[in-house]
Design an enzyme around this catalytic site. Structure first.
Site, short mmCIF file in Angstrom:
data_model
loop_
_atom_site.label_atom_id
_atom_site.label_comp_id
_atom_site.label_asym_id
_atom_site.label_seq_id
_atom_site.Cartn_x
_atom_site.Cartn_y
_atom_site.Cartn_z
N HIS A 42 -120.80 5.78 31.20
CA HIS A 42 -121.68 6.70 30.46
C HIS A 42 -123.11 6.75 30.99
O HIS A 42 -123.91 7.53 30.51
CB HIS A 42 -121.74 6.32 28.98
CG HIS A 42 -122.53 5.06 28.73
ND1 HIS A 42 -121.98 3.81 28.88
CD2 HIS A 42 -123.82 4.87 28.37
CE1 HIS A 42 -122.90 2.90 28.62
NE2 HIS A 42 -124.02 3.50 28.30
C1 UD1 Z 1 -127.58 6.02 25.02
C2 UD1 Z 1 -128.67 5.14 25.63
C3 UD1 Z 1 -128.05 4.18 26.63
C4 UD1 Z 1 -126.93 3.39 26.00
C5 UD1 Z 1 -125.93 4.34 25.36
C6 UD1 Z 1 -124.91 3.55 24.61
C7 UD1 Z 1 -130.85 6.20 25.91
C8 UD1 Z 1 -131.80 6.77 26.89
N1 UD1 Z 1 -129.63 5.95 26.39
O1 UD1 Z 1 -127.02 6.80 26.07
O2 UD1 Z 1 -129.04 3.26 27.07
O3 UD1 Z 1 -126.31 2.63 26.98
O4 UD1 Z 1 -126.59 5.20 24.44
O5 UD1 Z 1 -123.72 4.24 24.44
O6 UD1 Z 1 -131.20 5.97 24.78
N2 UD1 Z 1 -123.23 12.43 22.29
C9 UD1 Z 1 -122.49 12.98 21.30
N3 UD1 Z 1 -122.26 12.23 20.18
C10 UD1 Z 1 -122.74 10.98 20.02
C11 UD1 Z 1 -123.49 10.42 21.06
C12 UD1 Z 1 -123.74 11.14 22.20
O7 UD1 Z 1 -122.03 14.11 21.40
O8 UD1 Z 1 -122.48 10.35 18.98
C13 UD1 Z 1 -123.48 13.24 23.53
C14 UD1 Z 1 -124.48 14.33 23.27
O9 UD1 Z 1 -124.16 15.40 24.08
C15 UD1 Z 1 -125.77 13.71 23.77
C16 UD1 Z 1 -125.28 12.89 24.96
O10 UD1 Z 1 -124.00 12.40 24.56
O11 UD1 Z 1 -126.70 14.68 24.15
C17 UD1 Z 1 -126.15 11.72 25.30
O12 UD1 Z 1 -126.39 10.92 24.15
P1 UD1 Z 1 -127.69 10.01 24.07
O13 UD1 Z 1 -127.68 9.25 22.80
O14 UD1 Z 1 -128.90 10.81 24.36
O15 UD1 Z 1 -127.54 9.04 25.30
P2 UD1 Z 1 -126.28 8.16 25.74
O16 UD1 Z 1 -125.79 8.69 27.03
O17 UD1 Z 1 -125.34 8.00 24.63
N1 UDP Z 2 -117.49 -0.43 22.96
C1 UDP Z 2 -116.64 -0.08 21.93
N2 UDP Z 2 -115.74 0.93 22.14
C2 UDP Z 2 -115.65 1.58 23.32
C3 UDP Z 2 -116.53 1.22 24.37
C4 UDP Z 2 -117.44 0.21 24.16
O1 UDP Z 2 -116.67 -0.69 20.85
O2 UDP Z 2 -114.80 2.48 23.46
C5 UDP Z 2 -118.50 -1.47 22.70
C6 UDP Z 2 -118.47 -2.64 23.67
O3 UDP Z 2 -117.63 -3.66 23.18
C7 UDP Z 2 -119.92 -3.08 23.71
C8 UDP Z 2 -120.69 -1.81 23.41
O4 UDP Z 2 -119.76 -0.88 22.89
O5 UDP Z 2 -120.21 -4.00 22.66
C9 UDP Z 2 -121.30 -1.28 24.68
O6 UDP Z 2 -121.85 -0.03 24.42
P1 UDP Z 2 -122.16 1.01 25.54
O7 UDP Z 2 -121.35 0.72 26.74
O8 UDP Z 2 -122.05 2.36 24.91
O9 UDP Z 2 -123.72 0.81 25.81
P2 UDP Z 2 -124.53 -0.20 26.73
O10 UDP Z 2 -124.09 -1.57 26.43
O11 UDP Z 2 -124.30 0.20 28.16
O12 UDP Z 2 -125.93 0.06 26.34
#
Ligand code: UD1
Ligand code: UDP
Length: 394
Positions: A216
């Protein structure tokens, strides 16, 4: 470092405000909330809804039975990082004005972490930053901007490892640094036995032997050629793949017209929605290898009970401890390099030792320091005076 400290008098202040907005923050804060409760430290836990889908938010809050004071969902029209950050900042500011906390507790490096910290600093309320001091030295990453800014406006910095503590020391942060371990290890140790009892994910997973994949990171999945290469990598892998898709990645695969290529791999790639925490723990426990760009997953793979080799598909990592301890390989993002790292890692056994991210006591250590800060009559000034180096009990 010579710094001038100008704080308000903290005497008599008592309550904490804990802020989360994304999946990893919920998971990593869950044992901290329990530890605060065990010590009768008053707090309010608010969810600010950066992640808004059920699979990315409520699913975890329900599963981990977290006591949410307010749950907000970010309007879906806020699609730019700045508008998202600004909205969370004003939302947290309203909660601070309403709840009058003495400390705002944030976790990690997301836009939520930054926004809540800025809101706290502007009131001003001291900030406790959990998972402080990580550095990827990769300036393409929004997380690197966020974590650096938050570290430099925090009063209490909970660094998970000696290395992260040292990073903060080198940067002359103003707040007090404590080395605590990472709370994600506490979560794995606490929830894995429960997960193994209740999760039915292995009934859904089609393969006995598989690689678990998650992707992601913006610098990866926002690049069409990375995703196209990832499809090729999956096609050539020696084992089938379980691929729970993050909504960002799904969105990009659709935008770049790559869904058909993914569907053509359905004989060896099982695509799943984002899994609940218990299901994901069990999927990790039973996999042969992890291939990921996630931060939290790199850490969890080293936890007792999981212990898996991980191929980190990134150019850099802020968690080099997993590589040094022998659990992870940094593969880069080129197709051949990823495949090579996977072939090598499949032949390796993960180390049998302890996790470099702690032994499961991080939340207790953090809660005890917060207790001293809030209730022990110490002022912020006392915490600023010394660099206190506390390592997890091993
Ligand atoms: C965010 C964090 C990242 C973290 C990740 C965990 C920032 C800059 N990034 O990235 O550090 O590792 O969360 O998963 O804060 N979206 C949905 N539904 C959701 C969530 C996301 O549709 O519930 C889609 C939307 O199109 C959104 C895009 O994902 O615009 C990005 O979501 P966003 O929360 O901005 O960043 P992540 O890539 O999830
Ligand atoms: N995780 C989860 N379901 C999934 C993928 C990840 O519960 O399908 C959990 C995983 O165990 C970890 C956390 O989500 O605790 C990691 O989140 P993510 O990879 O979104 O973010 P990051 O750690 O890179 O910020």
């Amino acid at each position: 470092c010579n710094v001038v400290i100008n704080l308000r008098d903290d005497a008599g202040l008592k309550k904490a405000l804990v802020v989360a907005g994304t999946r990893p923050e919920i998971i990593k804060l869950s044992r901290v909330l329990s530890a605060l409760s065990r010590r009768d430290i008053p707090y309010n836990f608010i969810y600010v809804g950066q992640h808004r889908d059920y699979e990315m938010s409520s699913q975890f809050i329900q599963e981990l039975k977290l006591p949410v004071y307010t749950y907000k969902v970010l309007p879906s029209k806020l699609i730019t990082p700045a508008s998202q950050t600004a909205h969370i900042m004003t939302s947290v500011e309203r909660s601070i004005v309403q709840l009058e906390p003495s400390l705002v507790i944030v976790q990690g490096d997301t836009n939520t972490t930054l926004a809540a910290s800025i809101a706290a600093a502007k009131q001003p309320v001291p900030i406790a930053h959990i998972e402080a001091g990580l550095r990827s030295y990769d300036w393409r990453m929004p997380e690197e901007h966020n974590r650096r800014m938050v570290d430099h406006i925090s009063t209490l910095l909970f660094a998970p490892t000696r290395r992260s503590g040292w990073n903060l020391f080198k940067e002359c942060v103003i707040g007090a640094t404590f080395i605590t371990g990472n709370t994600v290890i506490d979560s794995v140790i606490h929830y894995l036995p429960v997960a193994q009892r209740y999760s039915k994910i292995m009934d859904e997973i089609r393969y006995d032997e598989y690689i678990l994949a998650t992707f992601h990171r913006a610098e990866n999945v926002d690049n069409p050629s990375f995703l196209a290469d990832l499809m090729d990598v999956m096609k050539e892998l020696p084992l089938p793949v379980i691929f729970p898709i993050h909504p960002r990645t799904l969105k990009r695969l659709r935008e770049y017209g790559l869904m058909k290529r993914l569907k053509n791999l359905s004989h060896k790639v099982q695509v799943l929605p984002p899994l609940g925490y218990f299901d994901f723990l069990v999927a990790m426990k039973n996999c042969h290898l992890i291939m990921t760009d996630s931060g939290g997953v790199q850490e969890e793979a080293t936890a007792p009970g999981i212990r898996k080799m991980t191929v980190v598909v990134r150019k850099s990592t802020e968690r080099p401890e997993a590589i040094e301890a022998g659990y992870a390989k940094l593969a880069g993002v080129e197709k051949e390099k990823i495949l090579e790292a996977i072939h090598i890692s499949l032949k390796m056994l993960p180390p049998n030792g302890s996790s470099p991210f702690g032994d499961g006591n991080a939340s207790e250590i953090i809660a005890s320091i917060i207790n001293d800060f809030l209730l022990g009559g110490k002022t912020s000034r006392d915490f600023y005076k010394t660099f206190i180096n506390r390592k997890p009990n091993r």
